[in-house]
Design a protein around this motif. Sequence first.
Motif, PDB file in Angstrom:
ATOM      1  N   THR A  54      80.378  43.190  56.938  1.00  0.00           N
ATOM      2  CA  THR A  54      80.521  43.095  58.277  1.00  0.00           C
ATOM      3  C   THR A  54      81.908  43.567  58.882  1.00  0.00           C
ATOM      4  N   ALA A  55      82.463  42.800  59.930  1.00  0.00           N
ATOM      5  CA  ALA A  55      83.681  43.393  60.526  1.00  0.00           C
ATOM      6  C   ALA A  55      84.843  43.333  59.635  1.00  0.00           C
ATOM      7  N   TYR A  59      88.267  43.516  64.195  1.00  0.00           N
ATOM      8  CA  TYR A  59      86.978  43.499  64.788  1.00  0.00           C
ATOM      9  C   TYR A  59      86.224  42.202  64.390  1.00  0.00           C
ATOM     10  N   THR A  61      82.306  40.345  63.836  1.00  0.00           N
ATOM     11  CA  THR A  61      80.923  40.014  63.773  1.00  0.00           C
ATOM     12  C   THR A  61      80.598  38.869  64.332  1.00  0.00           C
ATOM     13  N   SER A  77      75.501  55.837  66.629  1.00  0.00           N
ATOM     14  CA  SER A  77      76.354  54.985  67.652  1.00  0.00           C
ATOM     15  C   SER A  77      77.021  55.891  68.798  1.00  0.00           C
ATOM     16  N   HIS A  92      72.604  41.476  69.473  1.00  0.00           N
ATOM     17  CA  HIS A  92      73.466  40.909  70.337  1.00  0.00           C
ATOM     18  C   HIS A  92      74.261  42.332  71.039  1.00  0.00           C
ATOM     19  N   TYR A  95      75.492  45.050  68.781  1.00  0.00           N
ATOM     20  CA  TYR A  95      75.577  44.773  67.227  1.00  0.00           C
ATOM     21  C   TYR A  95      74.279  44.505  66.762  1.00  0.00           C
ATOM     22  N   SER A 111      82.888  47.228  58.539  1.00  0.00           N
ATOM     23  CA  SER A 111      82.536  47.770  59.605  1.00  0.00           C
ATOM     24  C   SER A 111      83.441  47.389  61.131  1.00  0.00           C
ATOM     25  N   GLY A 113      81.786  45.714  63.326  1.00  0.00           N
ATOM     26  CA  GLY A 113      81.225  44.549  64.014  1.00  0.00           C
ATOM     27  C   GLY A 113      79.763  44.386  63.497  1.00  0.00           C
ATOM     28  N   CYS A 114      79.073  45.334  63.193  1.00  0.00           N
ATOM     29  CA  CYS A 114      77.738  45.572  62.688  1.00  0.00           C
ATOM     30  C   CYS A 114      77.628  44.892  61.408  1.00  0.00           C
TER      31      CYS A 114
END
Length: 142
Positions: A54-55, A59, A61, A77, A92, A95, A111, A113-114
């Motif tokens: 995750t983030a 950043y 998530t 992306s 979201h 995300y 990441s 945020g993903c």
Amino acid sequence: MHRLLGAGVVAALLVFIPTAQRADAEVLVQVERSSQTMEVSVDGMQRYTWRISTARRGYITPPGTYHPQSMAVRWFSRRYYNSPMPHAIFFHGGYAIHGTYEISELGGPASHGCVRLDPDNAATLFELVTQEGMHATTIVVH
């Protein structure tokens, strides 16, 4: 003659009922940011546990409860260098849960945020959500 007709109706119902039950399966995807793992359950039975990313620092998530908004087998992306996001499940805004080729980073925050997964696991999850439906899928980010 009545008996034959009645038996045919019963046989038709027996074939139809299991198909209807299968469409009602509930998929629960739990993202555990603290342990960098994902648990996937179907109808309350745990089916998978996978390492994720995750983030990373700087950043986020976003925590919360979501449902898939859209899905794409292949996505790149637009915000982060045209990075590949195979088997993306958007939950979201921008995300998503998606595959990553940076497998060595799984198990730790990495990441923007993903939620990143091994590409094979992302394909498995994508197929499950496709089969059961976005409406039957809940994503919880803890």
